[in-house]
Design a protein around this motif. Structure first.
Motif, PDB file in Angstrom:
ATOM      1  N   ASP A 107      15.736  19.765  -1.831  1.00 59.98           N
ATOM      2  CA  ASP A 107      16.182  21.160  -1.888  1.00 59.98           C
ATOM      3  C   ASP A 107      15.739  21.837  -0.590  1.00 59.98           C
ATOM      4  O   ASP A 107      14.566  22.157  -0.422  1.00 59.98           O
ATOM      5  CB  ASP A 107      15.560  21.858  -3.094  1.00 59.98           C
ATOM      6  CG  ASP A 107      15.988  23.309  -3.211  1.00 59.98           C
ATOM      7  OD1 ASP A 107      16.794  23.774  -2.374  1.00 59.98           O
ATOM      8  OD2 ASP A 107      15.511  23.980  -4.151  1.00 59.98           O
ATOM      9  N   PRO A 108      16.680  22.066   0.347  1.00 62.34           N
ATOM     10  CA  PRO A 108      16.310  22.636   1.640  1.00 62.34           C
ATOM     11  C   PRO A 108      15.645  24.004   1.527  1.00 62.34           C
ATOM     12  O   PRO A 108      14.840  24.364   2.388  1.00 62.34           O
ATOM     13  CB  PRO A 108      17.636  22.747   2.387  1.00 62.34           C
ATOM     14  CG  PRO A 108      18.552  21.799   1.694  1.00 62.34           C
ATOM     15  CD  PRO A 108      18.098  21.738   0.273  1.00 62.34           C
ATOM     16  N   SER A 109      15.930  24.758   0.488  1.00 60.54           N
ATOM     17  CA  SER A 109      15.330  26.090   0.371  1.00 60.54           C
ATOM     18  C   SER A 109      13.831  26.016   0.098  1.00 60.54           C
ATOM     19  O   SER A 109      13.129  26.999   0.263  1.00 60.54           O
ATOM     20  CB  SER A 109      16.034  26.894  -0.738  1.00 60.54           C
ATOM     21  OG  SER A 109      15.781  26.284  -1.994  1.00 60.54           O
ATOM     22  N   ARG A 110      13.344  24.856  -0.297  1.00 61.08           N
ATOM     23  CA  ARG A 110      11.915  24.705  -0.567  1.00 61.08           C
ATOM     24  C   ARG A 110      11.143  24.237   0.668  1.00 61.08           C
ATOM     25  O   ARG A 110       9.938  24.038   0.613  1.00 61.08           O
ATOM     26  CB  ARG A 110      11.712  23.713  -1.705  1.00 61.08           C
ATOM     27  CG  ARG A 110      12.330  24.225  -3.007  1.00 61.08           C
ATOM     28  CD  ARG A 110      11.990  23.349  -4.112  1.00 61.08           C
ATOM     29  NE  ARG A 110      10.522  23.296  -4.221  1.00 61.08           N
ATOM     30  CZ  ARG A 110       9.873  22.934  -5.289  1.00 61.08           C
ATOM     31  NH1 ARG A 110      10.541  22.601  -6.358  1.00 61.08           N
ATOM     32  NH2 ARG A 110       8.564  22.891  -5.311  1.00 61.08           N
ATOM     33  N   LEU A 111      11.852  24.046   1.780  1.00 59.47           N
ATOM     34  CA  LEU A 111      11.197  23.617   3.010  1.00 59.47           C
ATOM     35  C   LEU A 111      10.632  24.803   3.766  1.00 59.47           C
ATOM     36  O   LEU A 111      11.275  25.846   3.861  1.00 59.47           O
ATOM     37  CB  LEU A 111      12.186  22.874   3.914  1.00 59.47           C
ATOM     38  CG  LEU A 111      12.755  21.569   3.396  1.00 59.47           C
ATOM     39  CD1 LEU A 111      13.811  21.042   4.356  1.00 59.47           C
ATOM     40  CD2 LEU A 111      11.666  20.542   3.180  1.00 59.47           C
ATOM     41  N   ILE A 117      11.789  22.349  11.125  1.00 58.99           N
ATOM     42  CA  ILE A 117      11.702  21.941  12.529  1.00 58.99           C
ATOM     43  C   ILE A 117      11.377  20.449  12.618  1.00 58.99           C
ATOM     44  O   ILE A 117      11.999  19.709  13.382  1.00 58.99           O
ATOM     45  CB  ILE A 117      10.650  22.785  13.283  1.00 58.99           C
ATOM     46  CG1 ILE A 117      11.155  24.225  13.423  1.00 58.99           C
ATOM     47  CG2 ILE A 117      10.339  22.183  14.652  1.00 58.99           C
ATOM     48  CD1 ILE A 117      10.111  25.189  13.933  1.00 58.99           C
ATOM     49  N   ARG A 118      10.427  20.007  11.822  1.00 66.16           N
ATOM     50  CA  ARG A 118      10.040  18.587  11.853  1.00 66.16           C
ATOM     51  C   ARG A 118      11.216  17.699  11.452  1.00 66.16           C
ATOM     52  O   ARG A 118      11.482  16.693  12.095  1.00 66.16           O
ATOM     53  CB  ARG A 118       8.832  18.355  10.928  1.00 66.16           C
ATOM     54  CG  ARG A 118       8.364  16.929  10.923  1.00 66.16           C
ATOM     55  CD  ARG A 118       7.772  16.548  12.276  1.00 66.16           C
ATOM     56  NE  ARG A 118       7.469  15.141  12.257  1.00 66.16           N
ATOM     57  CZ  ARG A 118       7.722  14.304  13.237  1.00 66.16           C
ATOM     58  NH1 ARG A 118       8.227  14.740  14.359  1.00 66.16           N
ATOM     59  NH2 ARG A 118       7.444  13.038  13.132  1.00 66.16           N
ATOM     60  N   TRP A 119      11.930  18.063  10.381  1.00 65.99           N
ATOM     61  CA  TRP A 119      13.095  17.277   9.946  1.00 65.99           C
ATOM     62  C   TRP A 119      14.156  17.250  11.048  1.00 65.99           C
ATOM     63  O   TRP A 119      14.770  16.222  11.312  1.00 65.99           O
ATOM     64  CB  TRP A 119      13.691  17.837   8.660  1.00 65.99           C
ATOM     65  CG  TRP A 119      12.988  17.348   7.427  1.00 65.99           C
ATOM     66  CD1 TRP A 119      12.081  18.029   6.684  1.00 65.99           C
ATOM     67  CD2 TRP A 119      13.140  16.070   6.805  1.00 65.99           C
ATOM     68  NE1 TRP A 119      11.648  17.250   5.640  1.00 65.99           N
ATOM     69  CE2 TRP A 119      12.297  16.045   5.692  1.00 65.99           C
ATOM     70  CE3 TRP A 119      13.907  14.945   7.091  1.00 65.99           C
ATOM     71  CZ2 TRP A 119      12.195  14.940   4.858  1.00 65.99           C
ATOM     72  CZ3 TRP A 119      13.811  13.848   6.261  1.00 65.99           C
ATOM     73  CH2 TRP A 119      12.956  13.849   5.156  1.00 65.99           C
ATOM     74  N   GLU A 168      21.652  23.600   9.393  1.00 67.34           N
ATOM     75  CA  GLU A 168      21.948  22.364  10.118  1.00 67.34           C
ATOM     76  C   GLU A 168      21.304  21.162   9.429  1.00 67.34           C
ATOM     77  O   GLU A 168      21.930  20.121   9.260  1.00 67.34           O
ATOM     78  CB  GLU A 168      21.454  22.468  11.560  1.00 67.34           C
ATOM     79  CG  GLU A 168      21.845  21.266  12.400  1.00 67.34           C
ATOM     80  CD  GLU A 168      21.440  21.414  13.859  1.00 67.34           C
ATOM     81  OE1 GLU A 168      21.287  20.359  14.498  1.00 67.34           O
ATOM     82  OE2 GLU A 168      21.270  22.542  14.343  1.00 67.34           O
ATOM     83  N   LEU A 169      20.061  21.312   9.008  1.00 61.99           N
ATOM     84  CA  LEU A 169      19.377  20.240   8.297  1.00 61.99           C
ATOM     85  C   LEU A 169      20.081  19.928   6.984  1.00 61.99           C
ATOM     86  O   LEU A 169      20.309  18.766   6.646  1.00 61.99           O
ATOM     87  CB  LEU A 169      17.913  20.609   8.045  1.00 61.99           C
ATOM     88  CG  LEU A 169      17.084  19.593   7.265  1.00 61.99           C
ATOM     89  CD1 LEU A 169      17.032  18.275   8.022  1.00 61.99           C
ATOM     90  CD2 LEU A 169      15.691  20.120   7.030  1.00 61.99           C
ATOM     91  N   ARG A 172      23.125  18.002   7.743  1.00 63.67           N
ATOM     92  CA  ARG A 172      22.813  16.614   8.108  1.00 63.67           C
ATOM     93  C   ARG A 172      22.414  15.798   6.887  1.00 63.67           C
ATOM     94  O   ARG A 172      22.817  14.658   6.733  1.00 63.67           O
ATOM     95  CB  ARG A 172      21.701  16.556   9.141  1.00 63.67           C
ATOM     96  CG  ARG A 172      22.139  16.942  10.525  1.00 63.67           C
ATOM     97  CD  ARG A 172      20.940  16.944  11.460  1.00 63.67           C
ATOM     98  NE  ARG A 172      21.311  17.368  12.771  1.00 63.67           N
ATOM     99  CZ  ARG A 172      21.415  16.542  13.796  1.00 63.67           C
ATOM    100  NH1 ARG A 172      21.184  15.277  13.659  1.00 63.67           N
ATOM    101  NH2 ARG A 172      21.774  17.005  14.986  1.00 63.67           N
ATOM    102  N   ILE A 173      21.599  16.353   6.038  1.00 60.91           N
ATOM    103  CA  ILE A 173      21.188  15.660   4.825  1.00 60.91           C
ATOM    104  C   ILE A 173      22.394  15.375   3.952  1.00 60.91           C
ATOM    105  O   ILE A 173      22.542  14.285   3.424  1.00 60.91           O
ATOM    106  CB  ILE A 173      20.114  16.455   4.058  1.00 60.91           C
ATOM    107  CG1 ILE A 173      18.805  16.468   4.855  1.00 60.91           C
ATOM    108  CG2 ILE A 173      19.888  15.864   2.676  1.00 60.91           C
ATOM    109  CD1 ILE A 173      17.750  17.393   4.302  1.00 60.91           C
ATOM    110  N   GLY A 174      23.263  16.323   3.856  1.00 58.77           N
ATOM    111  CA  GLY A 174      24.461  16.149   3.036  1.00 58.77           C
ATOM    112  C   GLY A 174      25.378  15.065   3.549  1.00 58.77           C
ATOM    113  O   GLY A 174      26.042  14.378   2.782  1.00 58.77           O
TER     114      GLY A 174
END
Length: 181
Positions: A107-111, A117-119, A168-169, A172-174
């Motif tokens: 879940d990108p919203s939990r990052l 940035i690291r991902w 963007e992340l 990319r994950i998707g």
């Protein structure tokens, strides 16, 4: 004379069983081989062993034996290297499929912003490696794959940049699983 039909390290035509056994002893002594050691090991006269060595070209035959052993060792190492590469490729593929499954559930919203940035840095580095790009080359634009400079941005600009990175992340994950979200 070493016969053409037999390998040099095998028993040669006209070589007695005793002379062959003496050669095998000489050959198997490796780097420490000597006529004296063979004579002592077999309890034979040194002059007899010397004559067998000369008549049956022990030095040439032992060198041929060493070359053959080296060739076999190199072939064995090459085969083992191929097997290791295949095993590692299978492991990497299995691990990648498990990682992709985990990423798709992320879940990108939990990052946190630093996670984003690291991902992003990791995915850029992996993408550049996949395309054979030199990681020392700067990426297009002002930032390199290992840095994102946000120090000159206002709080609002930083939030907007983080949101852009998050999207963007997420994109990319998707697409890792083959289907965009």
């Amino acid at each position: 004379m070493v016969a053409d039909s037999a390998e040099a390290w095998e028993r040669q035509p006209g070589e007695s069983a005793a002379a062959w056994m003496a050669f095998a002893c000489y050959r198997d002594l490796g780097l420490s081989r000597s006529i004296s050691k063979v004579a002592g090991t077999l309890g034979k006269a040194r002059t007899l062993v010397e004559r067998w060595s000369t008549n049956h070209q022990w030095v040439i035959r032992a060198e041929a034996w060493e070359r053959e052993q080296d060739r076999l060792w190199r072939a064995e190492r090459q085969q083992a290297s191929r097997e290791v590469a295949r095993r590692h490729a299978r492991l990497a593929t299995a691990a990648q499929s498990k990682i992709i499954a985990q990423l798709q559930q992320l879940d990108p919203s939990r990052l946190s912003p630093s996670d984003v940035i690291r991902w992003l840095e990791v995915t850029i580095r992996l993408e550049r490696q996949a395309y054979g790009m030199d990681l020392a080359e700067p990426a297009s634009g002002p930032a390199t794959p290992n840095t994102v400079d946000v120090s000159g941005l206002s709080d609002e600009e930083r939030r907007a940049r983080m949101e852009q990175l998050r999207r963007e992340l997420e994109s990319r994950i998707g697409t890792l699983g083959g289907e965009p979200r």
